[in-house]
Design a protein around this motif. Structure first.
Motif, short mmCIF file in Angstrom:
data_model
loop_
_atom_site.label_atom_id
_atom_site.label_comp_id
_atom_site.label_asym_id
_atom_site.label_seq_id
_atom_site.Cartn_x
_atom_site.Cartn_y
_atom_site.Cartn_z
N LYS A 1 -3.02 7.59 9.75
CA LYS A 1 -3.91 8.50 9.04
C LYS A 1 -3.18 9.18 7.88
O LYS A 1 -3.74 9.33 6.79
N LYS A 2 -1.90 9.58 8.10
CA LYS A 2 -1.12 10.20 7.03
C LYS A 2 -0.89 9.22 5.88
O LYS A 2 -0.94 9.60 4.70
N SER A 3 -0.60 7.94 6.23
CA SER A 3 -0.38 6.93 5.19
C SER A 3 -1.64 6.74 4.36
O SER A 3 -1.58 6.61 3.13
N ASP B 1 -8.73 7.12 13.99
CA ASP B 1 -8.99 8.53 14.27
C ASP B 1 -7.92 9.15 15.16
O ASP B 1 -7.63 10.35 15.06
N ASP C 1 -4.70 7.70 15.41
CA ASP C 1 -3.39 7.22 14.96
C ASP C 1 -2.91 8.14 13.84
O ASP C 1 -3.30 7.98 12.67
N ILE C 2 -2.06 9.11 14.17
CA ILE C 2 -1.62 10.13 13.22
C ILE C 2 -0.83 9.51 12.06
O ILE C 2 -1.06 9.84 10.89
N ALA C 3 0.10 8.59 12.38
CA ALA C 3 0.95 8.00 11.34
C ALA C 3 0.11 7.19 10.34
O ALA C 3 0.29 7.30 9.13
N TRP D 1 -4.09 8.97 3.85
CA TRP D 1 -4.34 10.13 3.00
C TRP D 1 -3.46 10.10 1.76
O TRP D 1 -3.90 10.44 0.66
N GLY D 2 -2.23 9.65 1.92
CA GLY D 2 -1.32 9.57 0.77
C GLY D 2 -1.85 8.57 -0.28
O GLY D 2 -1.80 8.85 -1.49
N ASN D 3 -2.34 7.44 0.15
CA ASN D 3 -2.87 6.43 -0.79
C ASN D 3 -4.18 6.91 -1.45
O ASN D 3 -4.43 6.63 -2.61
N GLN E 1 -4.95 9.90 -2.24
CA GLN E 1 -4.63 10.86 -3.29
C GLN E 1 -4.27 10.17 -4.62
O GLN E 1 -4.46 10.75 -5.69
N ASN F 1 1.94 -0.53 3.44
CA ASN F 1 1.48 0.85 3.41
C ASN F 1 1.37 1.40 1.99
O ASN F 1 1.46 2.62 1.78
#
Length: 217
Positions: free
Chosen positions: A206-208, A200, A202-204, A210-212, A214, A180
């Motif tokens: 998707k958050k990972s 689309d 899978d919330i977890a 978005w962090g990468n 950035q 990740n």
């Protein structure tokens, strides 16, 4: 009365004791036989004709035999050059976009060119989040190039950034482990994520992602 005929030579001398002389008489002529037939030539039989025909066949002259040329001497210990295989032509790909910023986006969908409607909408948000336009990246559907490894993609696209959606590390033949976090492989930064349609919802994951994203802005 006894038989008077005898063949005994001694007995015959008793009756014929005078000398006998043979004299040639040329006045005596032997008449020709009136009914004598002319002697006809003998007709050759079938076997004789075959023999004659066989003997009459012209025998072709013998072909001239060329003299055997002596073998050319070859030098010993001749070095045999090794056969070098020609390099394979690099694989080419069909892709969407212009790749001006050397960004490679891999998707993996057997049913669609890119993804479902939900997956395409998510992808539009992702590229917008990192300030990418269509001319900046190259989008390839890996489903059309099964078995292609990372080295082949790199040879063609020379990506500085690669986003992989639904394409596993093992499929790209990379000896890496996804934890990740952004992977730096050579000159390329790589981010792995699930297939766009699955991502689309899978919330977890998707958050990972978005962090990468950035970190690469």
């Amino acid at each position: 009365m006894e038989n008077q005929v005898t063949n005994n030579a001694n007995a015959l001398r008793l009756f014929f004791n005078e000398e006998v002389f043979l004299v040639e008489d040329k006045s005596v002529q032997i008449p020709l036989v009136a009914n004598a037939e002319a002697v006809l030539p003998v007709e050759p039989t079938a076997s004789m004709k075959e023999v004659v025909a066989h003997l009459s066949v012209s025998i072709p002259p013998q072909a001239e035999v060329e003299p055997v040329k002596p073998a050319k001497p070859y030098p010993e210990n001749v070095e045999i050059p090794s056969i070098v295989a020609e390099p394979a032509s690099p694989k080419t790909f069909k892709f969407l976009g212009g790749n001006k910023r050397s960004v490679l986006i891999l998707v993996n969908d057997n049913q669609n060119d890119v993804s479902t409607e939900q997956g395409r909408e998510l992808l539009r948000k992702i590229v917008k989040a990192v300030d990418l336009g269509t001319p900046d990246f190259a989008l390839v559907n890996y489903a059309n190039y099964q078995g292609t490894d990372f080295a082949e993609f790199y040879t063609f696209f020379k990506p500085q950034l690669m986003l992989s959606f639904g394409v596993e590390i093992a499929s790209l033949k990379l000896n890496l482990t996804w934890q990740n976090e952004i992977i730096v492989h050579g000159n390329t930064r790589i981010i792995f994520a699930p297939n766009l349609h699955q991502l689309d919802s899978d919330i977890a994951a998707k958050k990972s992602l978005w962090g990468n994203l950035q970190k690469i802005k």
